[in-house]
Design a protein around this motif. Structure first.
Motif, PDB file in Angstrom:
ATOM      1  N   UNK A  10       0.838  -1.204   0.000  1.00  0.00           N
ATOM      2  CA  UNK A  10       0.000   0.000   0.000  1.00  0.00           C
ATOM      3  C   UNK A  10       0.871   1.251   0.000  1.00  0.00           C
ATOM      4  N   UNK A  11       1.887   1.283   0.853  1.00  0.00           N
ATOM      5  CA  UNK A  11       2.759   2.460   0.927  1.00  0.00           C
ATOM      6  C   UNK A  11       3.533   2.674  -0.373  1.00  0.00           C
ATOM      7  N   UNK A  12       4.042   1.600  -0.955  1.00  0.00           N
ATOM      8  CA  UNK A  12       4.776   1.725  -2.223  1.00  0.00           C
ATOM      9  C   UNK A  12       3.864   2.232  -3.334  1.00  0.00           C
ATOM     10  N   UNK A  13       2.658   1.709  -3.389  1.00  0.00           N
ATOM     11  CA  UNK A  13       1.697   2.153  -4.405  1.00  0.00           C
ATOM     12  C   UNK A  13       1.312   3.619  -4.191  1.00  0.00           C
ATOM     13  N   UNK A  14       1.170   4.018  -2.933  1.00  0.00           N
ATOM     14  CA  UNK A  14       0.844   5.416  -2.637  1.00  0.00           C
ATOM     15  C   UNK A  14       1.961   6.356  -3.089  1.00  0.00           C
ATOM     16  N   UNK A  15       3.206   5.929  -2.947  1.00  0.00           N
ATOM     17  CA  UNK A  15       4.318   6.758  -3.417  1.00  0.00           C
ATOM     18  C   UNK A  15       4.225   6.971  -4.929  1.00  0.00           C
ATOM     19  N   UNK A  16       3.875   5.916  -5.649  1.00  0.00           N
ATOM     20  CA  UNK A  16       3.741   6.026  -7.101  1.00  0.00           C
ATOM     21  C   UNK A  16       2.572   6.931  -7.472  1.00  0.00           C
ATOM     22  N   UNK A  17       1.434   6.754  -6.793  1.00  0.00           N
ATOM     23  CA  UNK A  17       0.288   7.608  -7.131  1.00  0.00           C
ATOM     24  C   UNK A  17       0.582   9.071  -6.798  1.00  0.00           C
ATOM     25  N   UNK A  18       1.320   9.309  -5.714  1.00  0.00           N
ATOM     26  CA  UNK A  18       1.687  10.688  -5.368  1.00  0.00           C
ATOM     27  C   UNK A  18       2.544  11.330  -6.454  1.00  0.00           C
ATOM     28  N   UNK A  19       3.417  10.549  -7.064  1.00  0.00           N
ATOM     29  CA  UNK A  19       4.243  11.065  -8.160  1.00  0.00           C
ATOM     30  C   UNK A  19       3.351  11.543  -9.304  1.00  0.00           C
ATOM     31  N   UNK A  29      -8.088   9.497  -7.107  1.00  0.00           N
ATOM     32  CA  UNK A  29      -9.494   9.086  -7.214  1.00  0.00           C
ATOM     33  C   UNK A  29     -10.239   9.895  -8.266  1.00  0.00           C
ATOM     34  N   UNK A  30      -9.884  11.166  -8.418  1.00  0.00           N
ATOM     35  CA  UNK A  30     -10.493  12.010  -9.447  1.00  0.00           C
ATOM     36  C   UNK A  30     -10.057  11.549 -10.834  1.00  0.00           C
ATOM     37  N   UNK A  31      -8.750  11.317 -10.981  1.00  0.00           N
ATOM     38  CA  UNK A  31      -8.218  10.814 -12.241  1.00  0.00           C
ATOM     39  C   UNK A  31      -8.873   9.491 -12.612  1.00  0.00           C
ATOM     40  N   UNK A  55      -3.524   1.533 -13.481  1.00  0.00           N
ATOM     41  CA  UNK A  55      -3.176   0.200 -13.007  1.00  0.00           C
ATOM     42  C   UNK A  55      -2.698   0.236 -11.559  1.00  0.00           C
ATOM     43  N   UNK A  56      -1.842   1.183 -11.237  1.00  0.00           N
ATOM     44  CA  UNK A  56      -1.327   1.317  -9.872  1.00  0.00           C
ATOM     45  C   UNK A  56      -2.471   1.640  -8.910  1.00  0.00           C
ATOM     46  N   UNK A  57      -3.346   2.539  -9.311  1.00  0.00           N
ATOM     47  CA  UNK A  57      -4.471   2.917  -8.440  1.00  0.00           C
ATOM     48  C   UNK A  57      -5.418   1.738  -8.230  1.00  0.00           C
ATOM     49  N   UNK A  58      -5.663   0.986  -9.295  1.00  0.00           N
ATOM     50  CA  UNK A  58      -6.536  -0.179  -9.189  1.00  0.00           C
ATOM     51  C   UNK A  58      -5.920  -1.221  -8.247  1.00  0.00           C
ATOM     52  N   UNK A  59      -4.630  -1.422  -8.333  1.00  0.00           N
ATOM     53  CA  UNK A  59      -3.942  -2.340  -7.435  1.00  0.00           C
ATOM     54  C   UNK A  59      -4.001  -1.823  -6.002  1.00  0.00           C
ATOM     55  N   UNK A  60      -3.842  -0.500  -5.832  1.00  0.00           N
ATOM     56  CA  UNK A  60      -3.939   0.105  -4.502  1.00  0.00           C
ATOM     57  C   UNK A  60      -5.319  -0.151  -3.894  1.00  0.00           C
ATOM     58  N   UNK A  61      -6.377   0.022  -4.689  1.00  0.00           N
ATOM     59  CA  UNK A  61      -7.736  -0.248  -4.205  1.00  0.00           C
ATOM     60  C   UNK A  61      -7.873  -1.705  -3.766  1.00  0.00           C
ATOM     61  N   UNK A  64      -5.996  -2.277  -0.521  1.00  0.00           N
ATOM     62  CA  UNK A  64      -6.746  -1.672   0.597  1.00  0.00           C
ATOM     63  C   UNK A  64      -7.853  -2.620   1.048  1.00  0.00           C
ATOM     64  N   UNK A  65      -8.563  -3.195   0.088  1.00  0.00           N
ATOM     65  CA  UNK A  65      -9.640  -4.133   0.422  1.00  0.00           C
ATOM     66  C   UNK A  65      -9.078  -5.377   1.093  1.00  0.00           C
ATOM     67  N   UNK A  66      -7.968  -5.902   0.572  1.00  0.00           N
ATOM     68  CA  UNK A  66      -7.326  -7.068   1.187  1.00  0.00           C
ATOM     69  C   UNK A  66      -6.904  -6.755   2.620  1.00  0.00           C
ATOM     70  N   UNK A  67      -6.349  -5.560   2.825  1.00  0.00           N
ATOM     71  CA  UNK A  67      -5.906  -5.153   4.166  1.00  0.00           C
ATOM     72  C   UNK A  67      -7.098  -5.104   5.129  1.00  0.00           C
ATOM     73  N   UNK A  68      -8.181  -4.463   4.701  1.00  0.00           N
ATOM     74  CA  UNK A  68      -9.375  -4.380   5.559  1.00  0.00           C
ATOM     75  C   UNK A  68      -9.904  -5.770   5.896  1.00  0.00           C
ATOM     76  N   UNK A  69      -9.947  -6.652   4.896  1.00  0.00           N
ATOM     77  CA  UNK A  69     -10.440  -8.012   5.129  1.00  0.00           C
ATOM     78  C   UNK A  69      -9.549  -8.774   6.100  1.00  0.00           C
ATOM     79  N   UNK A  70      -8.240  -8.615   5.954  1.00  0.00           N
ATOM     80  CA  UNK A  70      -7.304  -9.296   6.847  1.00  0.00           C
ATOM     81  C   UNK A  70      -7.412  -8.755   8.272  1.00  0.00           C
TER      82      UNK A  70
END
Length: 89
Positions: A10-19, A29-31, A55-61, A64-70
């Motif tokens: 999640x953190x790695x994906x967030x770094x990419x989306x922030x870029x 989310x707007x994009x 693709x990165x945002x979709x993986x992040x979503x 996030x769902x996997x994390x919540x479920x776990x």
């Protein structure tokens, strides 16, 4: 996947989306809402960025769902934050 691994992803994906957010000046989310509704980039040089960003945002979503479920699964057996921290550490 373990909680710690999910959180690292999640953190790695967030770094990419922030870029991408900094580059284009739009929150992910707007994009993503515009992208999945079919909006095309106005500049051809953006096409690869947009497909990677989506693709990165979709993986992040998904992560996030996997994390919540776990978290829910762990807390069913051992409720409370301390139990969750012990499992995740």
């Amino acid at each position: 996947m373990r909680l710690q691994d999910l959180l690292a992803d999640i953190h790695a994906l967030e770094e990419t989306t922030l870029t991408f957010e900094r580059k284009y000046g739009v929150r992910s989310e707007t994009f993503y809402a515009a992208y999945i509704s079919g909006e095309e980039p106005e500049d051809d040089s953006w096409v690869l960025d947009f497909s990677e960003w989506a693709s990165v945002y979709q993986t992040w979503l998904s992560r996030q769902a996997e994390y919540r479920n776990e978290v829910q699964r762990v807390q069913q057996d051992k409720p409370g934050l301390m139990a969750l921290i012990r499992v995740a550490a």
